[in-house]
Design an enzyme around this catalytic site. Structure first.
Site, PDB file in Angstrom:
ATOM      1  N   LYS A  17       0.864  -1.182   0.000  1.00 30.96           N
ATOM      2  CA  LYS A  17       0.000   0.000   0.000  1.00 30.96           C
ATOM      3  C   LYS A  17       0.897   1.228   0.000  1.00 30.96           C
ATOM      4  O   LYS A  17       1.924   1.261   0.689  1.00 30.96           O
ATOM      5  CB  LYS A  17      -0.889  -0.021   1.244  1.00 30.96           C
ATOM      6  CG  LYS A  17      -1.865   1.160   1.346  1.00 30.96           C
ATOM      7  CD  LYS A  17      -2.735   1.020   2.583  1.00 30.96           C
ATOM      8  CE  LYS A  17      -3.721   2.182   2.711  1.00 30.96           C
ATOM      9  NZ  LYS A  17      -4.606   2.047   3.884  1.00 30.96           N
ATOM     10  N   SER A  56      -9.633   2.192   3.192  1.00 26.25           N
ATOM     11  CA  SER A  56      -8.798   2.987   2.307  1.00 26.25           C
ATOM     12  C   SER A  56      -7.823   2.161   1.473  1.00 26.25           C
ATOM     13  O   SER A  56      -7.242   2.662   0.522  1.00 26.25           O
ATOM     14  CB  SER A  56      -7.984   3.984   3.145  1.00 26.25           C
ATOM     15  OG  SER A  56      -7.117   3.294   4.028  1.00 26.25           O
ATOM     16  N   SER A  58      -9.925  -0.345   7.293  1.00 28.23           N
ATOM     17  CA  SER A  58      -9.379  -0.138   5.947  1.00 28.23           C
ATOM     18  C   SER A  58      -8.732  -1.354   5.311  1.00 28.23           C
ATOM     19  O   SER A  58      -8.333  -1.303   4.157  1.00 28.23           O
ATOM     20  CB  SER A  58      -8.360   1.006   5.968  1.00 28.23           C
ATOM     21  OG  SER A  58      -9.018   2.242   6.117  1.00 28.23           O
TER      22      SER A  58
END
Length: 470
Positions: A79, A154, A178
């Site tokens: 990420k 997210s 997330s």
């Protein structure tokens, strides 16, 4: 070479060990998949083609010399919130669109040391703030099951990349859901470990008392294998837990520890009452009972206060963490500022997106003189009550089974203009985050052709139980 889209890390290990393919061939295969799918999925912000091929060649050399570990040569992605030496780390924001860290985050270093090959950095909601991956400065990510639906946020880029077969495993971060919510929306498995289990050093901060690094993969076994190398005490992170859990070190050789066959599993009434349709969860419950486990209803009475408490605490911490992006020390700097105030104002206005601004403003308000006691202090007291609820329940049961999200992935744009409705997407994931507990989302069926997730929550540092049951 060709692989099925849900290929597991365990299968790839076998293929590398048997010489069916080399690490370079494997890396090239996934690079081709990323290139083919990127125009529609937009799951990646940066692809490090040359760096990954170099790492794969080094992995092949280790394998040839008989020095390979359990993860040597396995492709993965990070990420874009984890700092990576000489590779962009943007956090999905214009504020950091040109930022190249001069060091690796501990998570990056640990997985690199284990021999994993990082192919690139995945798309995300800006500064990890969002539940749909529509807040990225680099455009929204598409759900792998239906391109007109969101992948969740997210960590939507990581979830979509794994769910669509662009990569077999990826890191994510979970502040209020997330990892778990995108895992549910994309039909894969996602784990948020116990707070402190995974180092936050080099992970760009959103809310420091809540942020925790975790993983996406197709199976709990894959997640356990990678977690074994990713987790551990780090002196560079003052919140890192100093623990000796032998099962973490033994996973590569022995797999997930055997789960007892007679666990007592709690079904929190507050979670199930908030669902209009529990058919898939009823199926999970039936499966667990068929395996010899006992399911009982339990109460977590302060659950309904979790969302308001979370958005006060997380906003307040975001306000302080993001104050460093002022056009002087970090991040975007506006052109030709007329004064220091103008520099701050325009740099932040140009660099931050709408959702980040909203959370900074509400967080700053909650911390301001006259409102600190009414909002921030109250939210922290509620956080304690929620944590106590879990402590009480885990005196009665071994694990909890809940929904991960209120429903399947919603259509892109459906909640973009309604922040409160968007925040409600996290109502089943936020309580475990406030209490710092390990929680996992696993696939449990489909609704209207879109995946659904079931969530397992365990006591602190019992990822072995959560992964074993999953």
């Amino acid at each position: 070479m060709s692989l099925h889209p849900f290929v597991t890390v365990t299968e790839l290990r076998q293929g590398l060990a048997s010489g069916e393919y080399s690490a370079v061939e494997l890396t090239q295969y996934f690079l081709n998949e990323i290139r083919r799918q990127q125009p529609t999925s937009n799951a990646f912000i940066t692809v490090d083609e040359q760096g990954s091929l170099n790492a794969a060649a080094a992995a092949d050399a280790q394998i040839a010399e008989g020095q390979a570990g359990a993860l040597t040569g396995i492709p993965m992605a990070h990420k874009d919130v984890f700092c990576t030496n000489n590779v962009l780390t943007t956090c999905g924001s214009r504020m950091l669109e040109n930022f190249v860290a001069p060091y690796d985050a501990t998570v990056v270093h640990n997985l690199q040391s284990a021999g994993m090959v990082c192919l690139g950095k995945t798309n995300m909601d800006e500064f990890a703030m969002g539940s749909s991956n529509e807040n990225s400065a680099f455009g929204p990510v598409a759900n792998p099951w239906h391109a007109k639906h969101v992948p969740g946020g997210s960590s939507g880029g990581s979830a979509a990349a794994v769910g669509s077969g662009q990569i077999p495993v990826a890191t994510g971060t979970d502040t209020g859901g997330s990892i778990r919510q995108p895992a549910a929306f994309c039909g894969i498995t996602g784990l948020k470990p116990t707070y402190g289990r995974v180092s936050r050093y080099g992970m760009v901060a959103f809310a420091s008392s809540l942020d925790q690094g975790g993983l996406f993969a197709h199976t709990a076994q894959d997640i356990a294998l990678v977690l074994g190398s990713m987790a551990g005490f780090d002196a560079k992170d003052s919140t890192s837990a100093q623990r000796q859990d032998n099962w973490l070190e033994e996973i590569a050789q022995l797999g997930i520890p055997q789960t007892p066959t007679n666990l007592k599993i709690g079904l929190p009434a507050e979670y199930f009452q908030a669902m209009s349709d529990t058919q898939q969860l009823d199926d999970v419950r039936q499966t667990l009972e068929n395996l010899g486990h006992t399911c009982v209803e339990v109460a977590l009475p302060n659950t309904q206060m979790a969302i308001p408490a979370y958005y006060v605490v997380a906003g307040a911490e975001a306000s302080t963490n993001l104050s460093r992006y002022d056009g002087v020390r970090f991040g975007h700097r506006c052109e030709n500022p007329q004064s220091l105030e103008d520099l701050y104002q325009r740099s932040r206005s140009e660099g931050f997106g709408e959702e980040v601004k909203r959370r900074i403003l509400t967080g700053t308000y909650a911390l301001s003189v006259g409102y600190f006691d009414a909002y921030y202090l109250q939210a922290q007291k509620i956080r304690r009550l929620i944590s106590d609820d879990f402590s009480n329940v885990f005196g009665q049961v071994d694990l909890l089974l809940t929904p991960t999200a209120p429903g399947p992935a919603f259509a892109a744009g459906a909640l973009k203009q309604d922040p409160v409705a968007m925040y409600q997407q996290d109502k089943f994931t936020v309580p475990a985050s406030l209490a710092g507990l390990p929680a996992l989302s696993m696939p449990c069926g489909f609704k209207q052709g879109l995946p659904l997730g079931a969530q397992l929550i365990g006591p602190a540092y019992r990822e072995d139980l959560v992964l074993g049951l999953a």
